[in-house]
Design an enzyme around this catalytic site. Structure first.
Site, PDB file in Angstrom:
ATOM      1  CG  HIS A  35      38.830  48.440  40.392  1.00  0.00           C
ATOM      2  ND1 HIS A  35      39.859  48.260  39.479  1.00  0.00           N
ATOM      3  CD2 HIS A  35      37.856  47.575  40.034  1.00  0.00           C
ATOM      4  CE1 HIS A  35      39.498  47.336  38.606  1.00  0.00           C
ATOM      5  NE2 HIS A  35      38.294  46.903  38.919  1.00  0.00           N
ATOM      6  CG  HIS A  91      34.752  40.541  33.575  1.00  0.00           C
ATOM      7  ND1 HIS A  91      35.336  39.693  34.479  1.00  0.00           N
ATOM      8  CD2 HIS A  91      35.271  41.780  33.833  1.00  0.00           C
ATOM      9  CE1 HIS A  91      36.156  40.391  35.258  1.00  0.00           C
ATOM     10  NE2 HIS A  91      36.131  41.648  34.899  1.00  0.00           N
ATOM     11  CD  GLU A  93      36.210  43.930  38.431  1.00  0.00           C
ATOM     12  OE1 GLU A  93      36.780  43.754  37.356  1.00  0.00           O
ATOM     13  OE2 GLU A  93      36.698  44.586  39.374  1.00  0.00           O
ATOM     14  CG  ASP A  95      32.904  46.659  36.329  1.00  0.00           C
ATOM     15  OD1 ASP A  95      33.061  45.511  36.781  1.00  0.00           O
ATOM     16  OD2 ASP A  95      33.713  47.186  35.547  1.00  0.00           O
ATOM     17  CG  HIS A 157      40.345  43.120  34.815  1.00  0.00           C
ATOM     18  ND1 HIS A 157      39.311  43.469  35.624  1.00  0.00           N
ATOM     19  CD2 HIS A 157      41.472  43.362  35.513  1.00  0.00           C
ATOM     20  CE1 HIS A 157      39.768  43.926  36.757  1.00  0.00           C
ATOM     21  NE2 HIS A 157      41.069  43.883  36.722  1.00  0.00           N
ATOM     22  CG  ASP A 176      37.067  44.803  32.132  1.00  0.00           C
ATOM     23  OD1 ASP A 176      36.152  45.640  32.139  1.00  0.00           O
ATOM     24  OD2 ASP A 176      37.294  44.040  33.091  1.00  0.00           O
ATOM     25  CE1 TYR A 204      39.139  50.101  31.597  1.00  0.00           C
ATOM     26  CE2 TYR A 204      40.493  48.596  30.322  1.00  0.00           C
ATOM     27  CZ  TYR A 204      39.353  48.854  31.061  1.00  0.00           C
ATOM     28  OH  TYR A 204      38.431  47.856  31.266  1.00  0.00           O
ATOM     29  CG  HIS A 237      34.525  49.924  31.440  1.00  0.00           C
ATOM     30  ND1 HIS A 237      33.529  50.142  32.368  1.00  0.00           N
ATOM     31  CD2 HIS A 237      35.193  48.833  31.860  1.00  0.00           C
ATOM     32  CE1 HIS A 237      33.597  49.224  33.316  1.00  0.00           C
ATOM     33  NE2 HIS A 237      34.591  48.406  33.024  1.00  0.00           N
TER      34      HIS A 237
HETATM   35 FE1  FEO Z   1      37.047  43.791  35.243  1.00  0.00          FE
HETATM   36 FE2  FEO Z   1      35.110  46.383  34.035  1.00  0.00          FE
HETATM   37  O1  FEO Z   1      35.570  44.925  35.137  1.00  0.00           O
END
Ligand code: FEO
Length: 417
Positions: A35, A91, A93, A95, A157, A176, A204, A237
């Site tokens: 991030h 998601h 985002e 990543d 997230h 996430d 996290y 992750h």
């Molecule tokens: Fe909200 Fe792993 O991205």
């Protein structure tokens, strides 16, 4: 005689985690900031993508941009891009979605299943009119012997997030949620160092999911009401929860309910160590009153900000200190207050302290920051003029003692209410 043992290595991207279900992600051993500069990843991370082979083949999520080309190339070599029937974007985002651009340029027209907010986010990121199939909670996608059941999970997230549940194999692909920034050569939770895993899991939660704790609780309740078996949780992750996957669900429920341990944390910065000496004296006051409480001190300008936030999450109370500078507070303390303002911890107490020479605004400014961040102020704070002498340090010790008593008292009141 020299005996050379030749060992092969498995260079395939496909790691089978259950029958016909494969992890096809990327372990990122190098990353130390995520991030932008907002999240420290001391133990690296991973971008978990999954492939399900049934009558139809579905790919769940992708990887971050630096690994996009190798990801698409390996999928092409080992699976065949034309064999991918569906892409699931849990998601948007980057990543998890960045490799979509290259992937879909090779297989245009492949349906992309995501939430309505996912469509907006993906269009916003990539400016492409892909073959989106918006889904809602309860919608399913038939793969043949198995189905994917979609569960919207807004703000876990991002507003677009969703979970996907695979019937027959009983796998929740949670994106996430339940993840950790944790690189490992092992794929599963039972194979890694449990202390490391716990530390990365709580960090996290503390740094990413705290503002959405109420939604975490609701989503878990909603999932439980589906009454479906759960053999595995596959986050996007870190490692996969195959050994007692409910253990991380139980932890999330615990963490989502105004979590705290018997800990008081002192966070400060100092120019000539006046405020630093105050911090040490306050700590000794707390310990002299309560030898059971864990007291931790962090000079926030020299500490990892995400590790400090994790300690705040574990604390029932915090003290924040800064000297006054230019009618304000030191920038590291200001940064910390901004960070906790966004996270909005609930049910925690706080107090401010600081040394000063002339105008002395720091304590009021810290009080304001703590109030905005949702902490309950236990008092108006403690100032010390110039470099604290023995009398001033005795006042700090007393302040620490009072803080320990008040905090314990508030804890008892909260528990009984
Ligand atoms: Fe909200 Fe792993 O991205």
């Amino acid at each position: 005689m020299n005996i050379r043992i030749k060992r092969g290595y498995n260079k395939s991207m496909l790691k089978e985690i259950k029958k016909d279900v494969y992890w096809v992600g990327k372990v990122d051993w190098d990353i130390r900031k995520f991030h932008g500069d907002e999240y420290s990843t001391h133990r690296g991370s991973s971008y978990n993508s999954y492939l399900i082979r049934d009558k139809k083949t579905a790919l769940i999520d992708t990887v971050w941009r630096p690994f996009g080309s190798e990801f698409v190339k390996a999928l092409d070599t080992e699976v065949g891009l034309d064999k991918i029937d569906y892409v699931i974007a849990n998601h948007a985002e980057s990543d998890h979605s960045a490799a979509l651009a290259e992937l879909l340029s090779r297989i245009p027209g492949t349906p992309v299943y995501c939430t309505a907010n996912g469509v907006k986010s993906l269009k916003g990121h990539f400016h492409k009119d892909w073959n989106f199939v918006p889904v809602k909670t309860g919608d399913t996608l038939d793969l043949g012997r198995r189905k994917l059941l979609f569960i919207e999970a807004p703000l876990l997230h991002w507003p677009d997030s969703m979970f996907s549940y695979l019937t027959e194999e009983n796998i929740l692909f949670s994106n996430d949620a339940f993840g950790q920034h944790y690189a490992s050569g092992f794929l599963f939770n039972d194979l890694v160092d449990q202390a490391e895993l716990y530390q990365e899991g709580i960090k996290y939660y503390a740094n990413i999911l705290v503002p959405f704790s109420q939604l975490v609780e609701k989503k878990i309740d909603e999932f439980k009401k589906l009454n479906v078996p759960l053999d595995m949780i596959c986050p996007s992750h870190g490692v996969i929860w195959r050994d007692r996957p409910s253990q991380i669900v139980t932890k999330y429920l615990e963490w989502s309910k105004d979590y705290s341990e018997n800990q008081i944390t002192i966070i400060y910065d100092s120019m000539w160590n006046g405020t630093g000496r105050m911090a040490e004296a306050i700590a000794s006051g707390i310990r002299s009153e309560d030898d059971q409480v864990s007291v931790k001190l962090f000079n926030v300008s020299r500490s990892d900000k995400n590790d400090v936030v994790t300690e705040v999450f574990k604390s029932r109370a915090i003290l924040v200190g800064s000297p006054t500078i230019n009618r304000g507070i030191l920038s590291a303390v200001a940064g910390f207050l901004e960070q906790v303002r966004g996270l909005k911890f609930n049910g925690k107490q706080a107090a401010a302290f600081g040394a000063y020479g002339w105008s002395g605004e720091s304590v009021e400014m810290i009080n304001e920051g703590l109030h905005k961040a949702g902490f309950e102020l236990l008092n108006s704070g403690l100032k010390s003029l110039w470099n604290p002498d023995d009398k001033a340090l005795d006042e700090c010790v007393e302040f620490g003692r009072e803080m320990a008593v008040q905090s314990a008292q508030r804890g008892r009141e909260t528990q009984s209410s």
